[in-house]
Motif scaffolding. Structure first.
Motif, PDB file in Angstrom:
ATOM      1  N   ALA A 196       0.817  -1.222   0.000  1.00  0.00           N
ATOM      2  CA  ALA A 196       0.000   0.000   0.000  1.00  0.00           C
ATOM      3  C   ALA A 196       0.845   1.264   0.000  1.00  0.00           C
ATOM      4  O   ALA A 196       0.496   2.262  -0.648  1.00  0.00           O
ATOM      5  CB  ALA A 196      -0.940  -0.004   1.205  1.00  0.00           C
ATOM      6  N   LEU A 197       1.972   1.262   0.719  1.00  0.00           N
ATOM      7  CA  LEU A 197       2.747   2.478   0.880  1.00  0.00           C
ATOM      8  C   LEU A 197       3.527   2.860  -0.372  1.00  0.00           C
ATOM      9  O   LEU A 197       4.134   3.927  -0.418  1.00  0.00           O
ATOM     10  CB  LEU A 197       3.707   2.319   2.058  1.00  0.00           C
ATOM     11  N   TYR A 198       3.491   1.992  -1.398  1.00  0.00           N
ATOM     12  CA  TYR A 198       4.192   2.295  -2.643  1.00  0.00           C
ATOM     13  C   TYR A 198       3.286   2.951  -3.683  1.00  0.00           C
ATOM     14  O   TYR A 198       3.647   3.029  -4.865  1.00  0.00           O
ATOM     15  CB  TYR A 198       4.840   1.023  -3.196  1.00  0.00           C
ATOM     16  N   GLY A 199       2.135   3.399  -3.257  1.00  0.00           N
ATOM     17  CA  GLY A 199       1.278   4.188  -4.136  1.00  0.00           C
ATOM     18  C   GLY A 199       0.830   3.438  -5.364  1.00  0.00           C
ATOM     19  O   GLY A 199       0.280   2.339  -5.282  1.00  0.00           O
ATOM     20  N   TYR A 200       1.110   4.021  -6.524  1.00  0.00           N
ATOM     21  CA  TYR A 200       0.647   3.456  -7.793  1.00  0.00           C
ATOM     22  C   TYR A 200       1.449   2.226  -8.255  1.00  0.00           C
ATOM     23  O   TYR A 200       1.067   1.596  -9.227  1.00  0.00           O
ATOM     24  CB  TYR A 200       0.752   4.514  -8.885  1.00  0.00           C
ATOM     25  N   LYS A 201       2.527   1.894  -7.578  1.00  0.00           N
ATOM     26  CA  LYS A 201       3.482   0.957  -8.173  1.00  0.00           C
ATOM     27  C   LYS A 201       3.375  -0.482  -7.678  1.00  0.00           C
ATOM     28  O   LYS A 201       4.042  -1.356  -8.220  1.00  0.00           O
ATOM     29  CB  LYS A 201       4.906   1.448  -7.928  1.00  0.00           C
ATOM     30  N   GLY A 202       2.582  -0.771  -6.670  1.00  0.00           N
ATOM     31  CA  GLY A 202       2.673  -2.069  -6.030  1.00  0.00           C
ATOM     32  C   GLY A 202       1.598  -3.074  -6.359  1.00  0.00           C
ATOM     33  O   GLY A 202       1.574  -4.161  -5.775  1.00  0.00           O
ATOM     34  N   ALA A 203       0.698  -2.769  -7.284  1.00  0.00           N
ATOM     35  CA  ALA A 203      -0.461  -3.643  -7.506  1.00  0.00           C
ATOM     36  C   ALA A 203      -0.069  -5.037  -7.968  1.00  0.00           C
ATOM     37  O   ALA A 203      -0.778  -6.011  -7.689  1.00  0.00           O
ATOM     38  CB  ALA A 203      -1.408  -3.000  -8.519  1.00  0.00           C
ATOM     39  N   ASN A 204       1.038  -5.179  -8.696  1.00  0.00           N
ATOM     40  CA  ASN A 204       1.487  -6.492  -9.168  1.00  0.00           C
ATOM     41  C   ASN A 204       2.416  -7.188  -8.188  1.00  0.00           C
ATOM     42  O   ASN A 204       3.079  -8.163  -8.537  1.00  0.00           O
ATOM     43  CB  ASN A 204       2.200  -6.353 -10.516  1.00  0.00           C
ATOM     44  N   GLY A 205       2.450  -6.699  -6.945  1.00  0.00           N
ATOM     45  CA  GLY A 205       3.374  -7.236  -5.965  1.00  0.00           C
ATOM     46  C   GLY A 205       4.708  -6.522  -6.032  1.00  0.00           C
ATOM     47  O   GLY A 205       4.976  -5.715  -6.940  1.00  0.00           O
ATOM     48  N   ALA A 206       5.564  -6.798  -5.059  1.00  0.00           N
ATOM     49  CA  ALA A 206       6.850  -6.112  -4.987  1.00  0.00           C
ATOM     50  C   ALA A 206       7.911  -7.072  -4.466  1.00  0.00           C
ATOM     51  O   ALA A 206       7.624  -7.972  -3.669  1.00  0.00           O
ATOM     52  CB  ALA A 206       6.763  -4.884  -4.087  1.00  0.00           C
ATOM     53  N   ILE A 207       9.137  -6.870  -4.924  1.00  0.00           N
ATOM     54  CA  ILE A 207      10.302  -7.630  -4.473  1.00  0.00           C
ATOM     55  C   ILE A 207      11.262  -6.629  -3.850  1.00  0.00           C
ATOM     56  O   ILE A 207      11.718  -5.700  -4.516  1.00  0.00           O
ATOM     57  CB  ILE A 207      10.977  -8.358  -5.640  1.00  0.00           C
ATOM     58  N   ASN A 208      11.545  -6.820  -2.570  1.00  0.00           N
ATOM     59  CA  ASN A 208      12.413  -5.896  -1.853  1.00  0.00           C
ATOM     60  C   ASN A 208      13.709  -6.622  -1.501  1.00  0.00           C
ATOM     61  O   ASN A 208      13.714  -7.552  -0.693  1.00  0.00           O
ATOM     62  CB  ASN A 208      11.715  -5.394  -0.579  1.00  0.00           C
ATOM     63  N   ILE A 209      14.798  -6.214  -2.147  1.00  0.00           N
ATOM     64  CA  ILE A 209      16.114  -6.804  -1.895  1.00  0.00           C
ATOM     65  C   ILE A 209      16.764  -6.038  -0.744  1.00  0.00           C
ATOM     66  O   ILE A 209      17.025  -4.840  -0.857  1.00  0.00           O
ATOM     67  CB  ILE A 209      16.995  -6.718  -3.158  1.00  0.00           C
ATOM     68  N   SER A 568      -3.748   1.120   6.640  1.00  0.00           N
ATOM     69  CA  SER A 568      -2.938   2.004   5.797  1.00  0.00           C
ATOM     70  C   SER A 568      -3.847   2.879   4.966  1.00  0.00           C
ATOM     71  O   SER A 568      -4.830   2.401   4.378  1.00  0.00           O
ATOM     72  CB  SER A 568      -2.033   1.193   4.849  1.00  0.00           C
ATOM     73  N   LEU A 569      -3.509   4.161   4.902  1.00  0.00           N
ATOM     74  CA  LEU A 569      -4.247   5.120   4.086  1.00  0.00           C
ATOM     75  C   LEU A 569      -3.226   5.882   3.243  1.00  0.00           C
ATOM     76  O   LEU A 569      -2.339   6.539   3.796  1.00  0.00           O
ATOM     77  CB  LEU A 569      -5.037   6.090   4.966  1.00  0.00           C
ATOM     78  N   THR A 570      -3.358   5.774   1.928  1.00  0.00           N
ATOM     79  CA  THR A 570      -2.371   6.383   1.037  1.00  0.00           C
ATOM     80  C   THR A 570      -3.065   7.216  -0.031  1.00  0.00           C
ATOM     81  O   THR A 570      -4.013   6.752  -0.676  1.00  0.00           O
ATOM     82  CB  THR A 570      -1.501   5.313   0.357  1.00  0.00           C
ATOM     83  N   MET A 571      -2.594   8.452  -0.209  1.00  0.00           N
ATOM     84  CA  MET A 571      -2.989   9.299  -1.331  1.00  0.00           C
ATOM     85  C   MET A 571      -1.779   9.422  -2.252  1.00  0.00           C
ATOM     86  O   MET A 571      -0.698   9.817  -1.804  1.00  0.00           O
ATOM     87  CB  MET A 571      -3.429  10.681  -0.859  1.00  0.00           C
ATOM     88  N   ALA A 572      -1.957   9.059  -3.509  1.00  0.00           N
ATOM     89  CA  ALA A 572      -0.825   9.062  -4.443  1.00  0.00           C
ATOM     90  C   ALA A 572      -1.177   9.856  -5.685  1.00  0.00           C
ATOM     91  O   ALA A 572      -2.343   9.925  -6.092  1.00  0.00           O
ATOM     92  CB  ALA A 572      -0.444   7.633  -4.821  1.00  0.00           C
ATOM     93  N   ALA A 573      -0.144  10.443  -6.285  1.00  0.00           N
ATOM     94  CA  ALA A 573      -0.316  11.209  -7.524  1.00  0.00           C
ATOM     95  C   ALA A 573       0.756  10.800  -8.522  1.00  0.00           C
ATOM     96  O   ALA A 573       1.870  10.438  -8.141  1.00  0.00           O
ATOM     97  CB  ALA A 573      -0.226  12.710  -7.250  1.00  0.00           C
ATOM     98  N   SER A 574       0.402  10.865  -9.815  1.00  0.00           N
ATOM     99  CA  SER A 574       1.341  10.498 -10.884  1.00  0.00           C
ATOM    100  C   SER A 574       1.107  11.383 -12.086  1.00  0.00           C
ATOM    101  O   SER A 574      -0.046  11.606 -12.492  1.00  0.00           O
ATOM    102  CB  SER A 574       1.144   9.030 -11.275  1.00  0.00           C
ATOM    103  N   ASN A 575       2.203  11.889 -12.690  1.00  0.00           N
ATOM    104  CA  ASN A 575       2.040  12.733 -13.864  1.00  0.00           C
ATOM    105  C   ASN A 575       1.778  11.932 -15.126  1.00  0.00           C
ATOM    106  O   ASN A 575       1.613  12.491 -16.204  1.00  0.00           O
ATOM    107  CB  ASN A 575       3.264  13.636 -14.051  1.00  0.00           C
TER     108      ASN A 575
END
Length: 989
Positions: A196-209, A568-575
């Motif tokens: 959730a905290l990654y805004g627009y980028k995490g919908a397909n899951g995330a890999i954190n190294i 979690s509550l997130t407001m995200a913006a993208s150009n």
């Protein structure tokens, strides 16, 4: 051993402890504190031992270097052994939010360095096959420098933009430059609260190294060296010259033409009597050697004191490819080479008792070299040029070439005479985090800011040499011998020309600021983060600059250490999105119940830990269909004759209409999970998940008539459902003090369905893509091959091209008496990502001798075998494989696997149909290792060496599959996949 005296009244007993990991190895450099007296801190030594003053019922807090944490109650024993078990393993979702499996409410899977650092891979991406539950890792292809995997988390989830977010230490980065040695943990974030905290980028899951950090009160030096012997497995096997010539004759006759080669020419190919006129060149054997080599050196320094901790790595790698004769020219080599130097340093600095700084710097210098130009596409030429085409060199010394296959198609000439090209990559990744404890303002409050900057650029050198080529051909035979010749020459001899350019560049900037509140009130614990993050990403070219902002509030609440809830509550913006519609709100909630801490579980002795959890959330996505989708597009159109000379002037015409819907793609995620530790060594994770992806951008063309007269706009009309289950088990047990065994499996089933994509009306329901899976294969269903003309005359007319005996015969799906596109049906599964992904591993160690092995497989996966020459031969002057030739249709072999030979384009045969589909499922032995760890008693005599290990590894040695002639992960006209045997040594000082 490290110890302290009593610091407070009532802490009179000295507790002697030992900290070990799940395999029984000592954990050094861990910090141990007393919960009720934060000023008391000690540190474990190189044997994992510590001494601390604590009283009955005090809680000890253990903070290990790998970010695992554990609380232990002092129960009166003056000697304790603390095992960093499954519940204590780290859950790092980024932004400094670190939890353990025991308290997390999220769907997160992880792998430690000891799990994945056994493939001697060039980077961390190539180390992750089967290691992390829910992560699908598929091997890519290309030469060593471009040998990169593809990742999916829980399969295919949407119609476009399917790959997960990949990060290093919480920042989106390219992991191609990250070595396995420098990685502590790989964390995969799967459900809505985790991303959730990654805004627009995490919908397909995330890999954190997560990279390694320093240790308290420690000083370690580690060195390792791996030398690999590499070979390319399942290289294609193409027909020799005589077989090729016979195949061409057969194809010509099938096409109604006279044979291309006479009996004299066939005999010449077979006898080898005239090698310059009728050559028989094994291009693979002439171009490539059988074995290549690579080397990996690692030197790391890890340790620190109470005020500063450090981790520094120097990594050097090189790979020598398979070009057989790379040193035929003075001054340069044409070998495929890969050389990389990597330097990382991670620092944790306590400026004061309340102010801490984390600094991460990673620099990479990378150089790759290839024969000729990259555009020469060497392996494509291998697949194209037959053995009978021309000699390597003519009798006069010219490189071979002719009017059909010119000299720049000569594979040997490309590896020896075309010069070389070289790429230089320079990368710098840097980030700094400043943490300030504000307990003076209010207890539990802190603030932080993070600044990160990455700059990666690649420069390309082309060193090109032109050369003259030619060949001789027999134009007349007399008494069975060549008597007249024609000569062909082309190209020109020239000096080497050179040019260089900036190939690509990426510049990324991140800035974040936040406040944390961590506090315990009796049975209640609260951990909250309020933060704002800004990201700037730019790559060279037009319209390649992206800005994203997000403001988030994260809350983690615990009660009695057994009930947890997150919000979690997130407001995200993208150009990327249309002006005025760039902000979106993502709420997520999750909860967990640790049943093993309930009184009714106390007497169930085999349950060490048991937790149920559930989550829900909405994650927004800024995938867009095209740049400026909200604007009217214009394209080049017809023109006019204007002016006094009536010169032609191009015109413009209306293109795609502007979109009038401005919402963004959304992911509604649901997850149920269970985590358990049983029988003092068996860890189990079971997950069930469901996701609905809605408002996906699709074309409105499916709902508009062509009468509209313009290209339809994009609309938010797509819906995809994704669901499945995951099961992960791991068992590690010390049977005796000398015998350790381990094993486990991971299994993921991920399915999906297109609910809506605003599909155009189709004549028959079976033609519809809706209600089928993403990337589903569609084609014609073959029912055999035409036997003869009578069979053709008595069958439905196939409208793609004229058919002849030996062509593929298709099923008439709709019974209309003709075969065309309306007879296509879904076939097999998708070809992009398997629905089933699984792995299992086994291992054992006895008195220092050990082995481990990892098998990984896939299922519900289909290959479309359309590779030229291998499966679609001879067309457009290409080659033919032995496999095809031996399995082709002939009047004597009507029970064939493949259709008749033809030299002409054949729309009937060479299109997607069931003949060309193959089960792509496979099971691979991804890695196996045999090793010996030298005994401590022996190493003590050396004075300086603390640990020593020698090993032999096998990488991708076995593959069980249905394709056989090609690797199921790579069956195109590209570099074959490699297998390796590695010998290595690792020393600790």
């Amino acid at each position: 051993m490290l110890g302290i005296n009593s610091f407070a009244q009532g802490l009179a007993d000295n507790i002697v402890g030992e900290i070990v990991d799940k395999s029984g190895n000592p954990v050094s450099g861990a910090m141990i504190g007393v919960l009720s007296a934060p000023e008391i801190k000690v540190y474990s030594d190189s044997h994992g031992q510590f001494e601390i003053s604590a009283s009955q019922n005090d809680k000890l807090i253990v903070d290990a270097p790998d970010q695992s944490k554990k609380q232990v109650v002092v129960n009166g024993n003056k000697r304790i052994k603390i095992v960093m078990d499954h519940a204590s393993q780290p859950v790092n979702i980024g932004f400094g939010i670190k939890q353990t499996v025991g308290e997390s409410t999220m769907s997160v899977a992880s792998a430690a360095n000891s799990d994945f650092n056994n493939r001697s891979a060039k980077n961390i991406g190539n180390s992750l096959f089967g290691n992390v539950l829910g992560l699908t890792t598929l091997q890519g292809t290309g030469d060593y420098s471009s040998y990169e995997p593809t990742f999916y988390v829980r399969g295919l989830q949407t119609l476009a933009g399917k790959n997960p977010l990949v990060m290093v230490d919480g920042i989106e980065r390219n992991i191609s430059y990250i070595t396995p040695e420098e990685v502590e943990n790989v964390i995969v974030l799967k459900d809505a609260p985790a991303v959730a905290l990654y805004g627009y980028k995490g919908a397909n899951g995330a890999i954190n190294i997560i990279t390694k950090r320093g240790k308290y009160k420690s000083n370690e030096i580690n060195f390792s060296y791996d030398h690999a012997f590499n070979w390319e497995e399942r290289r294609p096997e193409f027909a020799d010259a005589y077989t090729y010539a016979n195949a061409m004759n057969e194809a010509f006759v099938n096409d109604g033409k006279s044979p291309k080669y006479s009996a004299l020419e066939l005999n010449a190919f077979q006898s080898g009597k005239y090698p310059y006129l009728y050559p028989n060149v094994d291009w693979i054997k002439e171009c490539f050697k059988d074995v290549g080599a690579s080397n990996i050196f690692n030197l790391s320094f890890r340790g620190g004191g109470t005020r500063m901790r450090y981790y520094t790595l120097i990594n050097l790698q090189d790979n020598q490819g398979f070009v057989a004769n790379p040193n035929m020219n003075d001054g340069y080599s044409t070998q495929n080479k890969y050389s990389k130097a990597n330097f990382r340093t991670n620092l944790d600095i306590d400026l004061t008792n309340t102010t801490k700084v984390l600094v991460n710097i990673d620099g990479t210098l990378l150089e790759t070299l290839r024969p000729g130009l990259s555009s020469d596409n060497l392996w494509d030429k291998i697949y194209t040029v037959p053995a009978a085409s021309f000699p390597i060199k003519t009798e006069s010394g010219l490189w071979g070439g002719n009017a059909t296959w010119d000299g720049y198609s000569n594979p040997v000439a490309l590896t020896e005479g075309r010069a070389y090209s070289k790429a230089h990559t320079r990368a710098l990744f840097a980030d700094l985090t400043l943490n300030q404890d504000l307990s003076a303002v209010t207890k539990g409050l802190s603030a932080w800011t993070r600044l990160a900057y990455d700059n990666i650029s690649a420069y390309w050198e082309n060193h090109t040499r032109e050369y003259q080529f030619g060949s001789d051909a027999v134009s007349e035979w007399t008494n069975g011998e060549p008597s007249a010749y024609s000569h062909y020459t082309g190209g020109k001899d020239g000096t080497m020309s050179s040019d260089s350019k900036l190939d690509w560049q990426n510049k990324n900037f991140n800035f974040g600021i936040g406040a944390n509140y961590d506090r315990t009130f009796g049975n209640h614990s609260i951990s909250s983060v309020l933060m704002w993050n800004y990201e700037y990403r730019n790559s060279n070219g037009q319209n390649n600059t992206w800005y994203r902002n997000s403001a988030s509030l994260y809350n983690h609440y615990g009660y009695k250490g057994k009930y947890y809830a997150d919000l979690s509550l997130t407001m995200a913006a993208s150009n990327k999105l249309a002006p005025g519609h760039r902000w979106a709100f993502s709420p997520t909630v999750s909860a967990a119940w640790v049943l093993s801490k309930e009184n009714f579980m106390k007497n169930i002795s085999f349950v060490d830990f048991l937790k149920l959890r559930a989550s829900w959330g909405i994650i927004n996505v800024d995938n867009i269909p095209a740049e400026g989708y909200w604007e009217q597009a214009f394209t080049g159109g017809n023109g006019y004759n204007l002016g006094g000379n009536y010169d032609w002037s191009s015109g413009w015409q209306e293109g795609r209409l502007a979109s009038t819907s401005f919402t963004n793609e959304k992911s509604y995620k649901y997850n149920l999970g269970l985590d358990a530790s049983l029988f003092k060594g068996l860890n189990v994770t079971l997950e069930g998940f469901y996701q609905r992806r809605s408002d996906i951008w699709v074309s409105a063309g499916g709902t508009n008539s062509a009468v509209l007269g313009a290209d339809s706009p994009y609309i938010n009309g797509g819906i995809v459902d994704n669901w499945g289950l995951e099961l992960g088990t791991d068992y590690t047990k010390s049977i005796t003090s000398d015998l350790l065994v381990n094993g486990g499996l991971n299994f993921t089933l991920s399915k999906n369905k297109i609910v809506d994509e605003r599909e155009e009306p189709r004549a028959y329901n079976y033609l519809r893509r809706t209600n089928n899976s993403v990337e589903q294969i569609y084609g014609l269903q073959a029912i055999g091959f035409f036997k003869d003309q009578a069979d053709i005359d008595n069958s439905p007319a196939q409208q793609f091209s004229q058919v002849k005996p030996g062509d593929i015969k298709y099923k008439d799906q709709n019974g209309d008496g003709v075969i065309n596109e309306n007879d296509e049906v879904k076939l097999g599964y998708n070809y992009v990502c398997p629905e089933i992904y699984y792995s299992f591993h086994i291992g054992m160690e006895y008195k220092g001798f050990g082995f481990n092995a990892m098998f990984q497989g896939v299922g519900n996966y289909t290959a479309v075998l359309n590779t030229k020459s291998m499966y679609w031969p001879l067309i457009n002057n290409t080659n033919i494989s032995n496999y095809y030739y031996e399995n082709r249709w002939t009047p004597e072999n009507t029970d064939a696997k493949f259709p008749r030979l033809t030299s002409e384009s054949n729309e009937n045969n060479f299109r997607t149909n069931s003949v060309w589909l193959e089960n792509r499922s496979f099971l691979k032995l991804r890695n196996v290792e045999l090793y010996y760890k030298f005994a401590n008693s022996l190493l003590a005599k050396t004075k300086y060496i603390k640990t020593a290990k020698v090993y032999v590894r096998g990488v991708d040695l076995l593959c069980f599959d249905h394709i056989k002639q090609s690797d199921p992960e790579q069956y195109g006209n590209n570099y074959p996949l490699t297998r390796s045997v590695v010998v290595g040594v690792a020393l600790g000082f």
